[in-house]
Design an enzyme around this catalytic site. Structure first.
Site, PDB file in Angstrom:
ATOM      1  N   SER A   1       0.824  -1.298  -0.044  1.00 46.19           N
ATOM      2  CA  SER A   1       0.041   0.059   0.058  1.00 46.19           C
ATOM      3  C   SER A   1       0.954   1.193  -0.067  1.00 46.19           C
ATOM      4  O   SER A   1       2.254   1.151   0.241  1.00 46.19           O
ATOM      5  CB  SER A   1      -0.824   0.103   1.261  1.00 46.19           C
ATOM      6  OG  SER A   1      -1.411   1.347   1.433  1.00 46.19           O
TER       7      SER A   1
ATOM      8  N   TYR B   1      -2.088  -1.113  10.572  1.00 47.57           N
ATOM      9  CA  TYR B   1      -2.044  -1.372   9.019  1.00 47.57           C
ATOM     10  C   TYR B   1      -0.744  -1.051   8.370  1.00 47.57           C
ATOM     11  O   TYR B   1      -0.172  -1.576   7.547  1.00 47.57           O
ATOM     12  CB  TYR B   1      -3.220  -0.316   8.459  1.00 47.57           C
ATOM     13  CG  TYR B   1      -3.558  -0.608   6.899  1.00 47.57           C
ATOM     14  CD1 TYR B   1      -4.035  -1.736   6.575  1.00 47.57           C
ATOM     15  CD2 TYR B   1      -3.021   0.206   5.971  1.00 47.57           C
ATOM     16  CE1 TYR B   1      -4.520  -1.941   5.248  1.00 47.57           C
ATOM     17  CE2 TYR B   1      -3.263   0.036   4.539  1.00 47.57           C
ATOM     18  CZ  TYR B   1      -4.016  -0.988   4.021  1.00 47.57           C
ATOM     19  OH  TYR B   1      -4.179  -1.233   2.888  1.00 47.57           O
TER      20      TYR B   1
END
Length: 256
Positions: free
Chosen positions: A124, A137
């Site tokens: 990401s 995350y």
């Protein structure tokens, strides 16, 4: 090419399965709940819990010979490092990181033996920058990026291609399906968080899928998806100590 995709029931995973099929490839689509794979016109669908090494091993046996693995399954938690529970941290690490580890190591020996194949791991832009309330995350996506880049260098002299993928804001339901632990008592409203994400997420899953496949075909080691991903990559490189201030200003603007 025969490709296995984890988390293929929704968003980027599903779009990538469809795009690969349209380009003439055989796709093995997997998901923890196989019913969400209904309607996918692919070569094979399989149930797969990426957090369970035994489930991954069974999937390897059922999938047969593969030319590529796309480790896509992922979730998110929104909470501060101080407040996040160990249960939530273990949940996200189990899916986002161990799922990639199990998927990579399960298929890697086959690729190395044949001296060909693709390992595509979805990280990401949050695998390049830290962001408040996304610490867990960030931890998983930085880990995916680090492991994938190390693997790429380990296999540099081989014909096995290793790609780290960094999507920016993609129009998916990841925030709606997230564990949003920051409620109004913490000054954050879940509906507001979803609305802010929707403003930022400007790239469709279909566009993301084609960028991934094009990157695979070009054997690109790092695949950035979306103008925001390219911007964040540049900001992090130019101002590694100050990017947080700029990203906070952007976040504040989106929440207005």
């Amino acid at each position: 090419m025969r490709v296995l995709i984890t988390g293929a029931g929704r968003a980027i995973g599903r779009a990538t399965a469809e795009a690969l099929t349209e380009r003439g490839h055989e796709v093995v689509a997997t998901a923890r709940r196989p019913e969400i794979l209904e309607g996918l016109d692919v070569a094979q669908t399989l149930a797969l819990d990426v957090t369970d090494e035994g489930s991954v091993a069974a999937c390897v046996a059922a999938a047969g010979d593969l030319d590529a693995i796309v480790n896509n399954a992922g979730v998110t938690v929104s909470d501060t490092i101080a407040d996040i529970s160990y249960d939530d941290f273990e949940w996200i690490v189990g899916i986002n990181f161990w799922g990639v580890v199990y998927g990579t190591k399960a298929f890697l020996p086959h690729f190395i033996e044949r001296d060909t194949g693709f390992v595509v791991n979805i990280s990401s832009v949050f695998g390049m920058i830290g962001f408040p309330t996304q610490g867990s995350y960030n931890a998983t996506k930085f880990a995916v990026r680090g492991m994938t880049e190390a693997l790429r260098w380990e296999l540099e002299s081989s014909n096995v291609t290793v790609c780290s993928v960094h999507p920016g804001g993609i129009k998916t339901n990841i925030v709606r399906n997230a564990r949003l632990r920051q409620g109004p008592d913490k000054g954050v409203d879940a509906a507001q968080m979803i609305a802010s994400f929707d403003k930022m997420a400007r790239t469709t899953p279909e566009k993301a899928a084609n960028v991934i496949i094009d990157g695979m075909e070009k054997r690109e080691p790092r695949i950035l998806i979306g103008a925001d991903a390219h911007m964040i990559d540049t900001i992090q490189r130019l101002a590694p100590r100050k990017y947080g201030t700029w990203m906070k200003k952007l976040s504040d603007r989106l929440e207005r």
